[in-house]
Design a protein around this motif. Sequence first.
Motif, short mmCIF file in Angstrom:
data_model
loop_
_atom_site.label_atom_id
_atom_site.label_comp_id
_atom_site.label_asym_id
_atom_site.label_seq_id
_atom_site.Cartn_x
_atom_site.Cartn_y
_atom_site.Cartn_z
N LEU A 141 -4.88 -1.46 -8.26
CA LEU A 141 -4.17 -1.82 -7.30
C LEU A 141 -4.43 -3.01 -6.45
O LEU A 141 -5.81 -3.28 -6.33
CB LEU A 141 -4.01 -0.62 -6.16
N ARG A 142 -3.75 -3.56 -6.07
CA ARG A 142 -3.88 -4.84 -4.94
C ARG A 142 -3.70 -4.30 -3.58
O ARG A 142 -2.57 -3.84 -3.56
CB ARG A 142 -2.87 -6.17 -5.32
N ALA A 143 -4.51 -4.12 -2.96
CA ALA A 143 -4.48 -3.43 -1.40
C ALA A 143 -4.63 -4.89 -0.38
O ALA A 143 -5.32 -5.82 -0.58
CB ALA A 143 -5.79 -2.81 -1.11
N GLU A 144 -3.40 -4.72 0.48
CA GLU A 144 -3.40 -5.78 1.43
C GLU A 144 -3.29 -5.35 2.74
O GLU A 144 -3.27 -3.96 3.18
CB GLU A 144 -2.08 -6.54 1.30
N ARG A 145 -3.99 -6.01 3.87
CA ARG A 145 -4.31 -5.51 5.06
C ARG A 145 -3.01 -5.29 6.12
O ARG A 145 -2.78 -4.38 6.85
CB ARG A 145 -5.28 -6.31 6.05
N ALA A 146 -1.86 -6.26 5.57
CA ALA A 146 -0.70 -6.05 6.58
C ALA A 146 0.33 -5.37 5.63
O ALA A 146 0.50 -5.39 4.52
CB ALA A 146 -0.35 -7.52 6.80
N SER A 165 -4.66 4.31 3.79
CA SER A 165 -4.32 3.69 5.02
C SER A 165 -4.88 4.30 6.24
O SER A 165 -5.12 3.47 7.17
CB SER A 165 -2.82 3.73 4.86
N ASP A 166 -5.03 5.67 6.37
CA ASP A 166 -5.52 6.10 7.66
C ASP A 166 -7.02 5.98 7.71
O ASP A 166 -7.43 5.71 8.82
CB ASP A 166 -5.42 7.56 7.46
N PHE A 202 -0.09 -1.52 -0.68
CA PHE A 202 -0.55 -1.42 -2.10
C PHE A 202 0.23 -1.81 -3.18
O PHE A 202 1.51 -1.25 -2.93
CB PHE A 202 -1.10 0.11 -2.33
N HIS A 203 -0.13 -2.69 -4.14
CA HIS A 203 0.80 -2.91 -4.85
C HIS A 203 0.06 -2.78 -6.46
O HIS A 203 -1.14 -3.11 -6.68
CB HIS A 203 1.26 -4.33 -5.01
N GLU A 250 -9.15 -15.31 1.30
CA GLU A 250 -7.93 -16.00 2.13
C GLU A 250 -6.84 -15.27 2.24
O GLU A 250 -6.33 -15.27 3.50
CB GLU A 250 -7.30 -17.24 1.21
N LYS A 251 -6.41 -14.44 1.29
CA LYS A 251 -5.24 -13.84 1.44
C LYS A 251 -5.79 -12.16 2.14
O LYS A 251 -4.87 -11.44 2.34
CB LYS A 251 -4.45 -13.27 0.17
N GLY A 252 -7.01 -11.73 2.03
CA GLY A 252 -7.40 -10.73 2.84
C GLY A 252 -7.06 -9.55 1.82
O GLY A 252 -6.63 -8.39 2.11
N THR A 253 -7.01 -9.75 0.46
CA THR A 253 -6.62 -8.66 -0.52
C THR A 253 -7.89 -8.24 -1.37
O THR A 253 -8.84 -8.91 -1.38
CB THR A 253 -5.68 -9.18 -1.68
#
Length: 263
Positions: free
Chosen positions: A123-128, A148-149, A156-157, A248-251
């Motif tokens: 999974l690609r996890a992102e902050r936003a 997320s908690d 997540f993707h 850079e993307k925070g992933t």
Amino acid sequence: MQVQTRHFYLIFILLAALFSPLSAQEQAQEKAQTQEEPQQQRFDAAGVPEDWEIEVYEARHQSIEDLMSVLHAILSRPYRFSISETYNTLTLTAPEDIHDRVRALIERFDKPAKNVQLQFYLLRAERAPNGAPQDLPADLSPILADLSDVTQFQSFHLISAPSARTRSGGAVSLQGGTGSGHHVRLDSVTLESDGEVHLNNLQVEVQEDETPPNLPRGRRIAMARLNLSVELKDGETVVLGSSQLSREKGTALIVIVRASIIE
């Protein structure tokens, strides 16, 4: 006459001393001296003790050579053996107690190998928050909600969902994609008798092409790696951890794995 009588009594006393019963200590000493020597172990022409027995054992499911390696580790008494790889048999010449242990060993370990189904989710996890993903299995929703908690990641993707089936002791290597791709390697899978699955030296590597369409030169590749060993129960789903994918993307890369034992 008195002299002759005195001599008679003296001779009588000497004879009585010679033929009197032996004391307990003297009897024990005499018994020890006259006891027969212990029987010496006899050997045949090949130098094998004659009281050793010869048996042929067959393994139906496991390698007889692997079973013998276990036997070597637990036995200290001498024995002789030969292995036939063609027939997967063991010819053993040994004392009776060694044969008993070999029978018990084969009965315990010579069983059909079970298969293990491994399902990985990369999974690609992102902050936003980035919308509700449509590509994730529904059964991962509770796990991702918990993530997320307790973490900074809010969306997540799915990058890839490779899977493999292997036997206990088998290795795994899964690869997909080219410029953007993944590689999952596993040295071995060990299935314990209590149903616990050990993933030994699991390595996950993911690459993603970050080159914008308007920049044909100077490709930028984001990469993340995880390297660890994992223990799971049958049917358990575990989040293995995260590794930064793009600063850079925070992933980040998050790996989830499920192990299922297949009879």
